[in-house]
Enzyme design. Sequence first.
Site, PDB file in Angstrom:
ATOM      1  N   THR A 144       1.397  -1.460  -0.242  1.00  0.00           N
ATOM      2  CA  THR A 144       0.080   0.423   0.130  1.00  0.00           C
ATOM      3  C   THR A 144       0.734   1.168   0.030  1.00  0.00           C
ATOM      4  O   THR A 144       1.755   1.335   0.946  1.00  0.00           O
ATOM      5  CB  THR A 144      -0.682   0.268   1.355  1.00  0.00           C
ATOM      6  OG1 THR A 144      -1.894  -0.985   0.663  1.00  0.00           O
ATOM      7  CG2 THR A 144      -1.886   0.798   1.633  1.00  0.00           C
ATOM      8  N   HIS A 163      -7.780 -10.790  -1.852  1.00  0.00           N
ATOM      9  CA  HIS A 163      -7.168  -9.958  -0.560  1.00  0.00           C
ATOM     10  C   HIS A 163      -7.766 -10.928   0.419  1.00  0.00           C
ATOM     11  O   HIS A 163      -9.003 -10.688   0.857  1.00  0.00           O
ATOM     12  CB  HIS A 163      -7.217  -8.443  -0.257  1.00  0.00           C
ATOM     13  CG  HIS A 163      -5.937  -8.239   0.623  1.00  0.00           C
ATOM     14  ND1 HIS A 163      -5.656  -9.765   1.620  1.00  0.00           N
ATOM     15  CD2 HIS A 163      -5.590  -7.220   0.844  1.00  0.00           C
ATOM     16  CE1 HIS A 163      -4.808  -8.485   2.333  1.00  0.00           C
ATOM     17  NE2 HIS A 163      -4.724  -7.287   2.204  1.00  0.00           N
ATOM     18  N   ASN A 214      -4.636 -10.341   6.435  1.00  0.00           N
ATOM     19  CA  ASN A 214      -4.254  -8.985   7.467  1.00  0.00           C
ATOM     20  C   ASN A 214      -5.782  -8.281   8.120  1.00  0.00           C
ATOM     21  O   ASN A 214      -6.062  -7.582   8.347  1.00  0.00           O
ATOM     22  CB  ASN A 214      -3.898  -8.009   6.074  1.00  0.00           C
ATOM     23  CG  ASN A 214      -2.738  -8.881   5.946  1.00  0.00           C
ATOM     24  OD1 ASN A 214      -2.085 -10.260   6.251  1.00  0.00           O
ATOM     25  ND2 ASN A 214      -1.721  -7.975   5.307  1.00  0.00           N
ATOM     26  N   TYR A 220      -8.775  -7.936   6.899  1.00  0.00           N
ATOM     27  CA  TYR A 220      -9.633  -7.425   5.826  1.00  0.00           C
ATOM     28  C   TYR A 220     -11.294  -8.315   5.605  1.00  0.00           C
ATOM     29  O   TYR A 220     -10.940  -8.967   6.340  1.00  0.00           O
ATOM     30  CB  TYR A 220      -9.534  -7.078   4.608  1.00  0.00           C
ATOM     31  CG  TYR A 220      -8.209  -6.023   4.836  1.00  0.00           C
ATOM     32  CD1 TYR A 220      -8.281  -4.352   5.054  1.00  0.00           C
ATOM     33  CD2 TYR A 220      -6.356  -5.889   4.173  1.00  0.00           C
ATOM     34  CE1 TYR A 220      -7.690  -3.676   5.623  1.00  0.00           C
ATOM     35  CE2 TYR A 220      -5.565  -5.283   4.956  1.00  0.00           C
ATOM     36  CZ  TYR A 220      -6.194  -4.001   4.919  1.00  0.00           C
ATOM     37  OH  TYR A 220      -4.944  -3.681   5.447  1.00  0.00           O
ATOM     38  N   ASN A 233      -4.241  -5.712  12.187  1.00  0.00           N
ATOM     39  CA  ASN A 233      -5.536  -5.362  12.295  1.00  0.00           C
ATOM     40  C   ASN A 233      -6.732  -6.514  12.670  1.00  0.00           C
ATOM     41  O   ASN A 233      -7.613  -6.112  12.971  1.00  0.00           O
ATOM     42  CB  ASN A 233      -6.371  -5.007  10.682  1.00  0.00           C
ATOM     43  CG  ASN A 233      -5.776  -3.752  10.113  1.00  0.00           C
ATOM     44  OD1 ASN A 233      -5.585  -3.048  10.007  1.00  0.00           O
ATOM     45  ND2 ASN A 233      -5.717  -4.700   8.872  1.00  0.00           N
TER      46      ASN A 233
END
Length: 367
Positions: free
Chosen positions: A25, A178, A181, A183, A238
């Site tokens: 990112t 994805h 992590n 999400y 996260n």
Amino acid sequence: MPTLFDPVKAGDLDLANRIVMAPLTRNRSPDAIPKPMTATYYEQRATAGLLITEATAVSHQGQGYSDVPGLYGTEQLDGWKKVTDAVHAKGGKIVVQLWHVGRISHVDLQPDGGKPVAPSAITAKAKTVLIKDGQATFVETSEPRALDASELPGIVHTFAAAARNAVETAGFDGVEIHAANGYLLDQFLKRDSNVRTDDYGGSIENRARFTLEVTRAVTDAIGGGKTGIRLSPVTPANDAHDEHPQALFEYVVQQLAPLHLAYIHVIEGATGGPRELDDRPFDYEALKAAYRTAGGKGAWMVNNGYDKPMAETAVKEGDDLIAFGRPFIANPDLVRRIRENAPWNEVDKATMYGGGEHGYIDYPTLD
Ligand code: 8OZ
């Protein structure tokens, strides 16, 4: 015995070597549109066997940080087409990482200032980045609302549509889903963020259902051979956590095996941090064995803190692809540096997220 520099096939993708640029990112795409300098950035790194783009939102709802790119409108797709053209002109291969952040967002980033969405209405103990007047600031993620089951097919469709647009319009060689992590997809997978009582919560089978529906829809749209997926069984990133990650992720890869994916991308340990976590042991060899035993033929991609000796050992021991993250920010010619045992530039943390060309396209090559 294969080496890092031998070509390899990952599904439909013919890769020149086994060194992959991991998704990173960079927060340099205001209005979710990749700029011309983004084409330069990826083009400079095109000697990697495969480039995986920074995480790219499949919808406005899927966005959780300022100035990250998207894949959901004409301008965004046009911006990406310039990137893929530049990479292809250099003989490189590039896939786009499809991203829905779920609860890792902030009302300021959501359509009409609404609540971010999640499997359950549990706020993550995590921060996101808002950029105001060019200044990046960390803020607590907002309280999410639980998705109604009737909304899930729409999100599945959004992933499939983004995949189709990525390949047919933006010129990507494929996509990476994805599911890592912390999400949205990882939120469904892991028990601490998913306390649903419907078909999408509770048992491992139920918690895996949404990720598998998304993956099947993407493979139906563009073909399994153009589809990869990223998993992070134990990362604390996260606020992700599950009490029984081994059973959960072995089930997930067993279910992925028949989809003929290009690759499975596994983050070993804490994303960008320690590879071993005392309180979260995990057997990655057993994970790979579960996939292979179930008939999975995709390339096995590993990531997290690899240096050259570790990468060489991994390839000798049967991993197919090694993804390097921050070293690729600082070393556009990382493949050459690995081959020639040249030193690596250090990454400048201050320019990782947000900003302009400095710290983005001005890292020196060996020449
Ligand atoms: C760092 C900063 C913002 C987002 C991830 C997409 O961890 C990210 C990310 C990393 O997968």
